[in-house]
Design a protein around this motif. Structure first.
Motif, mmCIF file in Angstrom:
data_model
loop_
_atom_site.group_PDB
_atom_site.id
_atom_site.type_symbol
_atom_site.label_atom_id
_atom_site.label_comp_id
_atom_site.label_asym_id
_atom_site.label_seq_id
_atom_site.Cartn_x
_atom_site.Cartn_y
_atom_site.Cartn_z
ATOM 1 N N PHE A 1 0.863 -1.182 0.000
ATOM 2 C CA PHE A 1 0.000 0.000 0.000
ATOM 3 C C PHE A 1 0.900 1.233 0.000
ATOM 4 C CE2 PHE A 1 -3.104 -3.080 0.880
ATOM 5 C CZ PHE A 1 -4.369 -2.520 0.798
ATOM 6 N N ALA A 2 1.426 1.547 -1.184
ATOM 7 C CA ALA A 2 2.369 2.660 -1.332
ATOM 8 C C ALA A 2 2.406 3.068 -2.792
ATOM 9 C CB ALA A 2 3.773 2.254 -0.864
ATOM 10 N N ASN A 3 2.737 4.334 -3.043
ATOM 11 C CA ASN A 3 2.757 4.861 -4.406
ATOM 12 C C ASN A 3 3.724 4.121 -5.308
ATOM 13 O OD1 ASN A 3 0.885 7.086 -4.899
ATOM 14 N ND2 ASN A 3 1.929 8.098 -3.210
ATOM 15 N N LEU A 4 4.770 3.540 -4.730
ATOM 16 C CA LEU A 4 5.714 2.771 -5.528
ATOM 17 C C LEU A 4 5.008 1.655 -6.281
ATOM 18 C CD1 LEU A 4 8.630 1.911 -6.311
ATOM 19 C CD2 LEU A 4 8.682 0.576 -4.182
ATOM 20 N N TYR A 5 3.974 1.082 -5.671
ATOM 21 C CA TYR A 5 3.254 -0.037 -6.279
ATOM 22 C C TYR A 5 1.949 0.417 -6.927
ATOM 23 C CZ TYR A 5 6.509 -2.623 -3.321
ATOM 24 O OH TYR A 5 7.645 -3.106 -2.729
ATOM 25 N N PHE A 6 1.137 1.145 -6.180
ATOM 26 C CA PHE A 6 -0.155 1.620 -6.688
ATOM 27 C C PHE A 6 -0.142 3.141 -6.623
ATOM 28 C CE2 PHE A 6 -0.927 -2.564 -4.846
ATOM 29 C CZ PHE A 6 -1.664 -3.202 -5.832
ATOM 30 N N ASP A 7 -0.029 3.785 -7.757
ATOM 31 C CA ASP A 7 0.084 5.237 -7.806
ATOM 32 C C ASP A 7 -1.255 5.888 -7.465
ATOM 33 O OD1 ASP A 7 -0.204 7.840 -9.771
ATOM 34 O OD2 ASP A 7 1.795 7.668 -8.894
ATOM 35 N N SER A 8 -1.261 6.741 -6.436
ATOM 36 C CA SER A 8 -2.520 7.340 -5.978
ATOM 37 C C SER A 8 -3.147 8.236 -7.041
ATOM 38 C CB SER A 8 -2.288 8.131 -4.688
ATOM 39 O OG SER A 8 -1.329 9.156 -4.891
ATOM 40 N N GLY A 9 -2.316 8.946 -7.816
ATOM 41 C CA GLY A 9 -2.861 9.794 -8.867
ATOM 42 C C GLY A 9 -3.592 8.996 -9.924
ATOM 43 N N ASN A 10 -3.015 7.881 -10.335
ATOM 44 C CA ASN A 10 -3.663 7.025 -11.333
ATOM 45 C C ASN A 10 -4.896 6.338 -10.761
ATOM 46 O OD1 ASN A 10 -1.780 7.618 -13.346
ATOM 47 N ND2 ASN A 10 -0.413 5.973 -12.714
ATOM 48 N N MET A 11 -4.846 5.985 -9.468
ATOM 49 C CA MET A 11 -6.029 5.380 -8.857
ATOM 50 C C MET A 11 -7.198 6.363 -8.859
ATOM 51 S SD MET A 11 -4.775 2.957 -5.682
ATOM 52 C CE MET A 11 -4.020 4.259 -4.721
ATOM 53 N N ALA A 12 -6.900 7.615 -8.560
ATOM 54 C CA ALA A 12 -7.961 8.623 -8.497
ATOM 55 C C ALA A 12 -8.589 8.867 -9.866
ATOM 56 C CB ALA A 12 -7.401 9.924 -7.929
ATOM 57 N N LYS A 13 -7.805 8.670 -10.935
ATOM 58 C CA LYS A 13 -8.300 8.933 -12.291
ATOM 59 C C LYS A 13 -8.962 7.719 -12.942
ATOM 60 C CE LYS A 13 -4.274 10.363 -13.723
ATOM 61 N NZ LYS A 13 -3.174 10.889 -14.572
ATOM 62 N N LEU A 14 -8.969 6.588 -12.241
ATOM 63 C CA LEU A 14 -9.510 5.365 -12.832
ATOM 64 C C LEU A 14 -10.966 5.565 -13.256
ATOM 65 C CD1 LEU A 14 -9.182 2.350 -13.489
ATOM 66 C CD2 LEU A 14 -9.929 1.855 -11.141
ATOM 67 N N ASP A 15 -11.245 5.319 -14.531
ATOM 68 C CA ASP A 15 -12.590 5.506 -15.082
ATOM 69 C C ASP A 15 -12.895 4.323 -15.991
ATOM 70 O OD1 ASP A 15 -15.033 6.556 -15.789
ATOM 71 O OD2 ASP A 15 -14.217 7.899 -17.322
ATOM 72 N N LEU A 16 -13.741 3.424 -15.518
ATOM 73 C CA LEU A 16 -14.082 2.222 -16.267
ATOM 74 C C LEU A 16 -15.497 2.334 -16.827
ATOM 75 C CD1 LEU A 16 -12.692 -0.319 -13.641
ATOM 76 C CD2 LEU A 16 -11.614 0.283 -15.822
ATOM 77 N N ASN A 17 -15.705 1.779 -18.005
ATOM 78 C CA ASN A 17 -17.023 1.816 -18.623
ATOM 79 C C ASN A 17 -18.075 1.119 -17.757
ATOM 80 O OD1 ASN A 17 -15.905 3.006 -20.867
ATOM 81 N ND2 ASN A 17 -16.655 1.494 -22.332
ATOM 82 N N PRO A 18 -19.248 1.706 -17.607
ATOM 83 C CA PRO A 18 -20.371 0.936 -17.058
ATOM 84 C C PRO A 18 -20.753 -0.153 -18.068
ATOM 85 C CG PRO A 18 -20.819 3.312 -17.088
ATOM 86 C CD PRO A 18 -19.613 3.084 -17.938
ATOM 87 N N ALA A 19 -21.516 -1.128 -17.640
ATOM 88 C CA ALA A 19 -22.001 -2.150 -18.577
ATOM 89 C C ALA A 19 -22.954 -1.506 -19.576
ATOM 90 C CB ALA A 19 -22.695 -3.272 -17.825
ATOM 91 N N LEU A 20 -22.862 -1.898 -20.830
ATOM 92 C CA LEU A 20 -23.690 -1.306 -21.884
ATOM 93 C C LEU A 20 -25.177 -1.487 -21.603
ATOM 94 C CD1 LEU A 20 -24.023 0.077 -24.627
ATOM 95 C CD2 LEU A 20 -23.674 -2.157 -25.721
#
Length: 464
Positions: A357-376
């Motif tokens: 649980f650290a930016n070295l492994y999971f970047d907090s900036g990229n986590m905050a920007k995560l945008d996945l498609n809803p199901a169609l």
């Protein structure tokens, strides 16, 4: 007497000169003794000056690259160990009764912004799978410090109270999860050595992995009743004498239980390895098929995993899953849609070790920007408009196993885009001015494109 003085001076300067003559000058050299990249030439093309500026960068470069550095560290650590029972090492530290732990493992009583970003990222990955009717499981692996607190050195207090609020966020959003901490504490209290005393101080051993993976399989059983827990008699166990710490030449004597699966799997990793995209720093990928389990109906599982599974746990999933598609988690989980659309799994497992649980492994900036498609299917009520897809809007590039599809010139007000092919709905991943999708070659066929404009409540359907 004069000759002796001259000889002494010559010897003195020789001792100074040899480390300089053997100075290491290459770029991006990895030190095995402390498992990191050594400082690069501050005036070279791969320089990393950092906050300390040139004086600090020059000092780091000289101290990292001086001749016989590893030998000097090795001698110093061994002498401290033998003479004083002190472990002077950049990675490891002694606990009580000869136990070895990873040094400076992060912990804390409060669930801070980073852990909350992480929890929300897990929620989004879960919802992506849930909306597609795919079972999802988040798996939390404890650090050795959390399980063997009584073996930590006096004065060392390990407090990971942040977990309580973290799991409350997951539970409040309906995320299925398991935490292997209590299980491993229970097994330890029963006399089971699920972590080695010394060797591989950063992870569980194969016995710990055996119990941890069985816990995972148990959590998946409501969705896949055919899944059974591993049995000891399905493995050959050998006690292997380890003579040095992992990723180190620090001398030890410790027996490590090594499990070998008695059955076999079909390893097809090399079919996809060169073509499956991964983060450059986290490249692990593995794809195996257990024909016996697949015939029973065991699922095709996409598993985002870290070192606990990559190093030990994998063999126990090999033994039970129908198909086991393993991807190094960390930054790669943020491209969940890419892997999901490529492999079309029947379940998704997201496994994480506590110390990552650290930016070295999971970047907090990229986590905050995560945008996945809803199901169609969530947009079934939108007004549908028929459109014509021009041939020059689509580029298709096929490799040996994977076909990459690029779509351009879709409406500027597109919020989400999808590709429908052979009855399967795929998510198109948005880049700058294009949308991309990767599928297995034999999945290709005639397709249509669907775009969703959530502002105008319009769904455009493009066909050739």
């Amino acid at each position: 007497m004069k000759k002796l003085q001259i000889a002494t001076i010559v010897l003195f300067f020789a001792l100074l000169a040899v480390p300089l003559i053997t100075f290491s000058r290459g770029d991006n050299i990895v030190s095995e003794i402390d498992n990191r990249v050594l400082a690069n030439n501050p005036f070279g093309k791969n320089a990393d000056i950092g906050a300390r500026g040139y004086p600090g960068a020059i000092e780091d470069y000289i101290s990292d690259r001086i001749g016989f550095r590893s030998e000097m560290i090795r001698f110093y650590t061994r002498m401290n160990d033998k003479l004083f029972g002190i472990m002077v090492h950049p990675i490891y530290t002694y606990g009580k009764d000869g136990y070895v732990f990873i040094r400076n493992v992060g912990d804390g009583p409060v669930c801070g912004d980073y852990q909350k970003f992480f929890a929300q990222m897990v929620v989004r990955t879960y919802r992506y799978c849930r909306d597609r009717d795919i079972p999802f499981l988040f798996v939390f692996e404890p650090v050795k410090n959390a399980v063997l607190r009584d073996k930590l050195s006096d004065g060392i207090i390990f407090n990971n109270g942040w977990k309580t609020e973290f799991f409350q966020i997951l539970k409040g959003n309906g995320v299925p999860y398991i935490d292997n901490t209590d299980l491993l504490i229970e097994k330890t209290a029963e006399g089971e050595a699920v972590f080695n005393r010394k060797y591989n101080a950063g992870h569980w051993n194969d016995l710990g992995a055996f119990y941890g993976v069985n816990h995972i399989l148990s959590a998946l059983q409501p969705d896949f009743p055919v899944l059974e827990q591993n049995r000891p008699d399905e493995f050959t166990v050998e006690q292997v004498l380890r003579k040095s710490l992992q990723i180190s030449e620090f001398l030890i004597e410790d027996y490590d239980p090594v499990y070998t699966m008695n059955g076999t799997v079909n390893d097809i990793t090399e079919v996809y390895d060169e073509e499956v995209k991964r983060d450059s720093n986290f490249r692990h990928f593995r794809y195996t098929i257990n024909e016996e389990q697949r015939e029973k109906g065991a699922p095709r599982a996409l598993v985002f995993e870290g070192s606990y599974m990559i190093g030990m746990g994998y063999k126990f999933l090999d033994n039970r899953l129908g198909e086991y598609i393993a991807v190094h988690d960390y930054q790669n989980i943020l491209n969940l849609d890419y892997y999901y659309n490529l492999f079309q799994p029947e379940c998704v497992i997201f496994e994480v070790a506590e110390y990552t649980f650290a930016n070295l492994y999971f970047d907090s900036g990229n986590m905050a920007k995560l945008d996945l498609n809803p199901a169609l299917r969530l947009f079934d009520d939108l007004t549908e408009q028929k459109q014509v897809l021009q041939a020059d809007q689509v580029q298709i590039a096929s490799g040996l196993a994977v076909t990459n599809i690029t779509v351009t010139s879709l409406p500027a007000d597109t919020k989400y885009a999808y590709l429908i092919m052979n009855g399967i709905v795929y998510d198109l991943h948005r880049g700058n001015d294009e949308y991309t999708l990767s599928v297995i070659n034999n999945a290709m066929g005639d397709f249509s494109i669907v775009t969703v404009d959530t502002e105008a409540n319009i769904k455009n359907v493009f066909t050739m």
